[in-house]
Scaffold this active site. Sequence first.
Site, PDB file in Angstrom:
ATOM      1  N   LYS A 178       0.829  -1.199   0.000  1.00  0.00           N
ATOM      2  CA  LYS A 178       0.000   0.000   0.000  1.00  0.00           C
ATOM      3  C   LYS A 178       0.865   1.251   0.000  1.00  0.00           C
ATOM      4  O   LYS A 178       0.681   2.157  -0.834  1.00  0.00           O
ATOM      5  CB  LYS A 178      -0.934   0.033   1.216  1.00  0.00           C
ATOM      6  N   ASP A 180      -6.280   1.230   1.035  1.00  0.00           N
ATOM      7  CA  ASP A 180      -6.394   1.643   2.425  1.00  0.00           C
ATOM      8  C   ASP A 180      -7.776   1.255   2.942  1.00  0.00           C
ATOM      9  O   ASP A 180      -8.508   0.508   2.285  1.00  0.00           O
ATOM     10  CB  ASP A 180      -6.132   3.147   2.569  1.00  0.00           C
TER      11      ASP A 180
END
Length: 224
Positions: free
Chosen positions: A135, A154
Amino acid sequence: MPGITPGEARRESKRAKKARVVEILRVLRETYPTTRLALDFRSPLELLVATVLAAQCTDKKVNEVTPELFRRLPTARALAEASLPELEELVKQTGFYRNKAKALQNLGRALVAEHGGEVPATMEELVRLPGVGRKTANVVLGNAFGKAVGVAVDTHVQRLSRRFFWTTETDPEKIERDLMDLVPPEDWTRAAHLLQDHGRAVCLAKKPACGRCGVNALCPSAEV
């Protein structure tokens, strides 16, 4: 396009799902025409540090903390050589500050030792850095380097992609693979921004505002 039920979404063909993804993203682009990453940064290092600090913290709070942090410690070497008490004081407001201070110190040391103090520009090199997962790497690559090699998943992206029935997975890396299969590659970075904007403004975690959602007819989870 008429409303779609959860049952219809489960039976949806891949082609139909891709068309629905494209239409949802089109509406969201119109709804959030100035979408951008919520974290402020001026360099790949600043974005990498800000993304690490954003864990379990709002982007707004991170943006309040980073100007003084970067003024005091503007380089990877400065992070590496800073004392833990100094780092802890600088990042205290972002929560979990002891862990984050140690993470930034380790990150600075790794960047100095392995990359001459510069942030690498590949997924493979980024995820080898301490405390950096896919991420964070996707955020840095897509926004600081303009390289869309994946989708930054997220909490907002995870929540909305499941509500849209784009995925049934709960693991972020598996969600990312599903999104990469559905979202056009040129939209990978911007799609994350759009989902984040919509997640903050309308599709809230506890009580989504489906009545004022521009894509409720395309969302199997809509309650209208």
